[in-house]
Design a protein around this motif. Structure first.
Motif, PDB file in Angstrom:
ATOM      1  N   ASN A 176      36.327  44.027  71.570  1.00  0.00           N
ATOM      2  CA  ASN A 176      34.958  43.988  72.080  1.00  0.00           C
ATOM      3  C   ASN A 176      34.816  44.492  73.512  1.00  0.00           C
ATOM      4  N   TYR A 194      31.360  44.904  76.096  1.00  0.00           N
ATOM      5  CA  TYR A 194      31.192  44.261  77.396  1.00  0.00           C
ATOM      6  C   TYR A 194      31.062  45.308  78.507  1.00  0.00           C
ATOM      7  N   GLU A 215      22.500  40.838  76.529  1.00  0.00           N
ATOM      8  CA  GLU A 215      23.160  39.600  76.949  1.00  0.00           C
ATOM      9  C   GLU A 215      22.732  38.417  76.079  1.00  0.00           C
ATOM     10  N   PHE A 239      24.772  38.593  73.076  1.00  0.00           N
ATOM     11  CA  PHE A 239      26.157  38.219  73.338  1.00  0.00           C
ATOM     12  C   PHE A 239      26.336  36.709  73.449  1.00  0.00           C
ATOM     13  N   VAL A 240      25.526  36.046  74.288  1.00  0.00           N
ATOM     14  CA  VAL A 240      25.748  34.621  74.560  1.00  0.00           C
ATOM     15  C   VAL A 240      25.382  33.750  73.366  1.00  0.00           C
ATOM     16  N   ARG A 275      29.035  34.359  71.503  1.00  0.00           N
ATOM     17  CA  ARG A 275      30.297  34.108  72.190  1.00  0.00           C
ATOM     18  C   ARG A 275      30.118  33.052  73.279  1.00  0.00           C
ATOM     19  N   GLU A 308      33.268  33.485  78.519  1.00  0.00           N
ATOM     20  CA  GLU A 308      33.853  34.762  78.108  1.00  0.00           C
ATOM     21  C   GLU A 308      32.942  35.919  78.487  1.00  0.00           C
ATOM     22  N   VAL A 309      31.650  35.770  78.208  1.00  0.00           N
ATOM     23  CA  VAL A 309      30.686  36.832  78.524  1.00  0.00           C
ATOM     24  C   VAL A 309      30.651  37.096  80.024  1.00  0.00           C
ATOM     25  N   LEU A 344      31.631  40.417  82.140  1.00  0.00           N
ATOM     26  CA  LEU A 344      30.556  40.991  82.934  1.00  0.00           C
ATOM     27  C   LEU A 344      30.999  41.162  84.377  1.00  0.00           C
ATOM     28  N   PRO A 356      22.446  32.605  81.100  1.00  0.00           N
ATOM     29  CA  PRO A 356      22.749  32.415  79.677  1.00  0.00           C
ATOM     30  C   PRO A 356      22.114  31.176  79.065  1.00  0.00           C
TER      31      PRO A 356
END
Length: 406
Positions: free
Chosen positions: A130, A134, A239, A242-243, A246, A250-251, A255, A303
């Protein structure tokens, strides 16, 4: 780090496996088992089957949390803008370089946390699988910051703020087309009311001459602002996606890591001359520290609102930053507040309330791209998946040791 949980509901036992990383220590994705899906489905059904009124979500703790976090984010944006003004007034105009420290701090905070939970080998697998995603997220974020700052350099502030509305438009369109989000009439009405409040702020600034005035190159500045707003909108939607899938740490770790690389190269290329001619003293160092801390808090809290709310709600929440900026300006720069400012602030807050009218008890936390039972989502703070498991526990379904992800 895994937790085994048993939920007993109506004579049926569900064995739930939750892992703080949505993957094992080798980085392999752990898909939800059938029993877990059934358990989450039972919790979601319980939440959505509750008798609700048009104002029901407004009485929940989630609503007040998402409103409060939105205002904290606005204050962080206001603080970062204020410190940027201090730096510019001190003769230090290094937009790319000053943001670099934020990405460094994000890396220092969240990369060790990620490595602690999953180990280095699993982290490498995530990079391989991934990493490119990112990288794109970081690139969008870095360039959104850069071009927005450039817009303020060339055009007047009134024009730049008007262009910020475009980020809301981008978020709504992209969420509708890519994430399959379907907005209710009350949500559209709430967005329009918030934009109306922002319009009052801009009208007030125009009448008092606070945000207008000539620019160095207004056309170029407006184009930079439009590009920056577009990049912001795309990165916010990305984003949110993503959040919801995951863990937050981690995000943010990726980032920050990719942000350091991208922003570092950009600063070395475009800020080299500005860096050499900049003023460097104790005050400038203090401004950089304040700017970095405000921005890091902003990135760390964003997030939460993206999980509990949405990218659209995130963007319209930030419209109140102008009001907080005036409050700071009164005490720091000697501004005089215009009577339209309190009216505009109340209108924006009212729009945020309207956004959640006639909604479910889950608000925007149930994401359509994760499936009906949020199968593809992470059971993290603010997610509908974790709320479903917590509802099962509160309902006395025998949940023992349920654990969510950050």
């Amino acid at each position: 780090m895994a937790v085994s949980t048993t939920i007993t509901a109506e004579g049926t036992a569900f064995n739930i496996y939750t892992d703080p990383l949505d993957g094992d220590r080798d980085g392999n994705t752990i898909t939800a088992t059938t029993s877990e899906v059934e358990a989450v489905e039972a919790g979601l059904h319980k939440l959505e089957a509750k008798g609700v009124h048009w104002y029901s979500y407004l009485t929940t703790m989630d609503f007040w949390v998402v409103i409060a976090v939105g205002q904290v984010l606005s204050l962080c944006i206001t603080a970062s803008n204020t410190f940027s003004s201090f730096l510019a007034n001190a003769g230090t105009n290094i937009p790319a370089f000053q943001t670099l420290f934020n990405y460094v701090l994000l890396t220092l905070i969240y990369l060790p946390i990620t490595l602690y939970y999953i180990g280095f080998r699993a982290w490498l697998r995530i990079v391989w699988r991934n990493g490119w995603k990112y990288f794109i997220l970081s690139f969008l974020d870095v360039e959104g910051n850069y071009f927005t700052v450039l817009a303020y350099r060339y055009t007047n502030i009134l024009s730049a703020q008007l262009l910020n509305f475009w980020s809301i438009v981008c978020v709504v369109i992209l969420s509708f087309l890519l994430l399959k989000v379907r907005y209710k009439l009350t949500q559209i009405a709430g967005i329009l009311i918030c934009c109306g409040g922002m319009g009052l702020l801009l009208a007030s600034d125009h009448m008092t001459g606070g945000n207008g005035g000539p620019g160095v190159d207004i056309l170029r500045g407006d184009l930079f602002g439009l590009l920056g707003a577009t990049l912001y909108g795309v990165s916010n939607v990305f984003e949110e996606w993503f959040v919801s899938k995951r863990p937050v740490y981690e995000v943010l770790s990726f980032l920050g890591l990719f942000g350091v690389l991208i922003n570092g190269v950009q600063a070395a290329i475009f800020d080299r001359d500005s860096f050499e001619s900049a003023t460097w003293n104790g005050s400038v160092a203090g401004y950089l520290v304040g700017y970095t801390l405000a921005l890091t808090i902003f990135y760390s809290l964003a997030p939460i609102i993206l999980r509990m709310g949405s990218a659209a709600f995130f963007d319209i929440s930030l419209l109140t930053a102008n009001f907080w900026g005036v409050i700071i300006g009164i005490h720091v720069f000697g501004y005089v507040i215009h009577f339209l400012y309190p009216i505009a602030f109340v209108l924006i807050i009212f729009g945020l309330v309207v956004y959640f009218l006639a909604g479910s008890m889950l608000g925007d936390s149930k994401k359509p791209w994760l499936g009906d039972n949020q199968r593809d989502g992470v059971a993290g703070i603010g997610t509908a998946k974790l709320k479903a498991l917590n509802e099962a526990r509160r309902d006395g379904l025998g949940v023992e040791g349920a654990s969510g992800q950050v």
